[in-house]
Write an enzyme that holds these catalytic residues in place. Sequence first.
Site, PDB file in Angstrom:
ATOM      1  N   ARG A 164      48.329 -25.363 -17.021  1.00 30.02           N
ATOM      2  CA  ARG A 164      47.302 -24.300 -16.897  1.00 30.02           C
ATOM      3  C   ARG A 164      46.937 -24.284 -15.436  1.00 30.02           C
ATOM      4  O   ARG A 164      46.035 -24.361 -14.846  1.00 30.02           O
ATOM      5  CB  ARG A 164      45.931 -24.589 -18.004  1.00 30.02           C
ATOM      6  CG  ARG A 164      46.015 -24.929 -19.375  1.00 30.02           C
ATOM      7  CD  ARG A 164      46.665 -23.909 -19.627  1.00 30.02           C
ATOM      8  NE  ARG A 164      46.527 -23.505 -20.909  1.00 30.02           N
ATOM      9  CZ  ARG A 164      47.503 -23.921 -22.077  1.00 30.02           C
ATOM     10  NH1 ARG A 164      48.464 -23.835 -21.479  1.00 30.02           N
ATOM     11  NH2 ARG A 164      47.498 -23.449 -23.614  1.00 30.02           N
ATOM     12  N   SER A 236      40.987 -22.301 -25.921  1.00 27.75           N
ATOM     13  CA  SER A 236      40.484 -23.537 -25.163  1.00 27.75           C
ATOM     14  C   SER A 236      39.730 -23.112 -24.215  1.00 27.75           C
ATOM     15  O   SER A 236      39.753 -22.490 -23.312  1.00 27.75           O
ATOM     16  CB  SER A 236      41.798 -24.318 -24.968  1.00 27.75           C
ATOM     17  OG  SER A 236      42.677 -24.498 -25.314  1.00 27.75           O
ATOM     18  N   GLU A 332      38.631 -24.942 -18.614  1.00 28.13           N
ATOM     19  CA  GLU A 332      39.886 -24.035 -18.141  1.00 28.13           C
ATOM     20  C   GLU A 332      39.313 -23.268 -18.122  1.00 28.13           C
ATOM     21  O   GLU A 332      40.459 -22.602 -17.594  1.00 28.13           O
ATOM     22  CB  GLU A 332      40.839 -24.423 -20.114  1.00 28.13           C
ATOM     23  CG  GLU A 332      42.322 -23.573 -20.009  1.00 28.13           C
ATOM     24  CD  GLU A 332      43.092 -23.279 -21.114  1.00 28.13           C
ATOM     25  OE1 GLU A 332      42.658 -21.878 -20.984  1.00 28.13           O
ATOM     26  OE2 GLU A 332      43.843 -23.011 -21.725  1.00 28.13           O
TER      27      GLU A 332
HETATM   28  N1  EPU Z   1      43.529 -32.039 -32.482  1.00 23.30           N
HETATM   29  C1  EPU Z   1      42.315 -32.906 -33.460  1.00 23.30           C
HETATM   30  N2  EPU Z   1      41.142 -31.940 -33.591  1.00 23.30           N
HETATM   31  C2  EPU Z   1      41.230 -31.148 -33.512  1.00 23.30           C
HETATM   32  C3  EPU Z   1      42.093 -30.449 -32.778  1.00 23.30           C
HETATM   33  C4  EPU Z   1      43.376 -30.873 -31.958  1.00 23.30           C
HETATM   34  O1  EPU Z   1      42.746 -33.949 -34.044  1.00 23.30           O
HETATM   35  O2  EPU Z   1      39.839 -30.402 -33.294  1.00 23.30           O
HETATM   36  C5  EPU Z   1      44.645 -33.228 -32.010  1.00 23.30           C
HETATM   37  C6  EPU Z   1      45.625 -32.331 -32.969  1.00 23.30           C
HETATM   38  O3  EPU Z   1      45.788 -32.974 -33.976  1.00 23.30           O
HETATM   39  C7  EPU Z   1      47.221 -32.739 -32.256  1.00 23.30           C
HETATM   40  C8  EPU Z   1      46.578 -33.081 -30.927  1.00 23.30           C
HETATM   41  O4  EPU Z   1      44.995 -32.927 -31.137  1.00 23.30           O
HETATM   42  O5  EPU Z   1      47.486 -33.566 -32.944  1.00 23.30           O
HETATM   43  C9  EPU Z   1      46.620 -31.844 -30.004  1.00 23.30           C
HETATM   44  O6  EPU Z   1      46.783 -29.858 -31.032  1.00 23.30           O
HETATM   45  P1  EPU Z   1      47.123 -28.406 -31.070  1.00 23.30           P
HETATM   46  O7  EPU Z   1      47.952 -29.094 -31.479  1.00 23.30           O
HETATM   47  O8  EPU Z   1      46.356 -28.336 -31.886  1.00 23.30           O
HETATM   48  O9  EPU Z   1      46.723 -28.178 -29.522  1.00 23.30           O
HETATM   49  P2  EPU Z   1      45.683 -28.548 -28.575  1.00 23.30           P
HETATM   50  O10 EPU Z   1      46.085 -29.427 -27.528  1.00 23.30           O
HETATM   51  O11 EPU Z   1      44.790 -28.852 -29.180  1.00 23.30           O
HETATM   52  C10 EPU Z   1      46.691 -27.276 -26.983  1.00 23.30           C
HETATM   53  C11 EPU Z   1      46.319 -25.775 -25.513  1.00 23.30           C
HETATM   54  C12 EPU Z   1      46.726 -24.621 -26.322  1.00 23.30           C
HETATM   55  C13 EPU Z   1      47.519 -24.140 -27.672  1.00 23.30           C
HETATM   56  C14 EPU Z   1      48.252 -25.638 -28.189  1.00 23.30           C
HETATM   57  C15 EPU Z   1      49.745 -24.960 -29.288  1.00 23.30           C
HETATM   58  C16 EPU Z   1      45.491 -26.597 -24.008  1.00 23.30           C
HETATM   59  C17 EPU Z   1      43.970 -26.654 -23.748  1.00 23.30           C
HETATM   60  N3  EPU Z   1      45.220 -25.999 -25.163  1.00 23.30           N
HETATM   61  O12 EPU Z   1      45.977 -27.229 -27.723  1.00 23.30           O
HETATM   62  O13 EPU Z   1      46.328 -23.424 -26.077  1.00 23.30           O
HETATM   63  O14 EPU Z   1      47.802 -22.721 -28.106  1.00 23.30           O
HETATM   64  O15 EPU Z   1      48.256 -26.159 -27.160  1.00 23.30           O
HETATM   65  O16 EPU Z   1      50.731 -25.071 -27.599  1.00 23.30           O
HETATM   66  O17 EPU Z   1      46.313 -26.882 -24.052  1.00 23.30           O
HETATM   67  C18 EPU Z   1      44.781 -22.047 -24.802  1.00 23.30           C
HETATM   68  O18 EPU Z   1      45.079 -22.300 -24.038  1.00 23.30           O
HETATM   69  O19 EPU Z   1      43.370 -21.653 -24.441  1.00 23.30           O
HETATM   70  C19 EPU Z   1      45.294 -22.415 -25.919  1.00 23.30           C
HETATM   71  C20 EPU Z   1      44.683 -21.809 -27.097  1.00 23.30           C
END
Ligand code: EPU
Length: 336
Positions: A164, A236, A332
């Site tokens: 990012r 995010s 972000e």
């Molecule tokens: N998790 C939780 N609770 C929540 C959210 C997440 O326990 O409310 C846990 C999930 O179970 C998982 C981990 O946290 O084990 C990661 O969650 P997730 O796979 O949903 O991805 P993320 O890290 O929350 C990132 C990106 C998203 C992107 C997703 C999928 C960032 C800041 N965000 O989210 O990007 O869609 O991975 O690749 O890196 C964005 O940048 O706007 C965005 C939506």
Amino acid sequence: MVIVDNISLAKYNSFGISVCADRMLEFENARQLEEYFSKYSSEKYPWYPFSGGNNILLTGNYKGTLIHPVSKRIEIIDSDDKYIYVKAEAGVEWDDFVAWSVDRGLGGVENLSLIPGYVGAAPIQNIGAYGVEAKDTIVNVEAYMVDSNNVVNMSAEKCRFGYRDSIFKHELRNRAIILSVTFRLLREPQFKLGYGDLQKEVAARDGLTLRNVREAVISIRRQKLPDPKVLGNAGSFFKNPVVEKNRMETLLEKYPDMPHYPAAAGYVKLAAGWLIDKAGWKGFRKNNVGVHEKQALVLVNYGGATGKEILEFAGEIKESIREKFGVSIEMEVNIL
Ligand code: EPU
């Protein structure tokens, strides 16, 4: 070139915040930017590059000019045995570009389906999802440099892409206006299905194709992420924090199920969504602002929230994560 004075931004930002800007310049090419900046010097007249307004929190009226790309051409400019090189102008909706690529059987951006925003904004924060980042396919970014009044072509290496992150958030912040991005797309797709439930979602469809991967990604995103047209948000709100391995090990003793991912040597990336969820914020609402009930990384505007209100709320979350886990989470979204 179109210049609009005193413009309401309510429809121009995905948080749906109701503020105004003194002026918006809709530009199609570098010549128009040159013309504009020769009249309104950047020293005297503040400006800010503003595309889809999908990753921004507006905290008040903007006293300056928002520079907004409207050029929407996508063209193939070169090819070799393995790749097709595609140049997309800054004003193309990102997801239209993904659909264009998938329709033509070209691989590389299918995992990035349904990310809101413009092509011109994709390199700035190196958008990413489901194990793929924009940087994996970007070969060149064409930008107008305001100070020197010329157009430069920057190789991916020069853009210094990170998680990012890119040079456009640092040295070139408020100095470069992106005109177009050239991508290197694969004639033969190489699927990346390793992230989360993607494999499972694709398997539920009739075969491993670009279209099915795109549909699987769209379906996962729709389940977890609120539609900005219905509920104001900017995806995010925070970045996933990168911490030293020692810190992770201490945290793992207390929270053995804490997700963590590889990062640079000696560091790991934690899931900010998990930390915020674990701290009890998921689904929490305070007046017009809240934490989304399905994805704790997303802050939502239930209607009528001000940017300041959202920023304050984000500050409370950040502080609580620091207190509970000793981890600092950074925003972000860009604040204007
Ligand atoms: N998790 C939780 N609770 C929540 C959210 C997440 O326990 O409310 C846990 C999930 O179970 C998982 C981990 O946290 O084990 C990661 O969650 P997730 O796979 O949903 O991805 P993320 O890290 O929350 C990132 C990106 C998203 C992107 C997703 C999928 C960032 C800041 N965000 O989210 O990007 O869609 O991975 O690749 O890196 C964005 O940048 O706007 C965005 C939506």
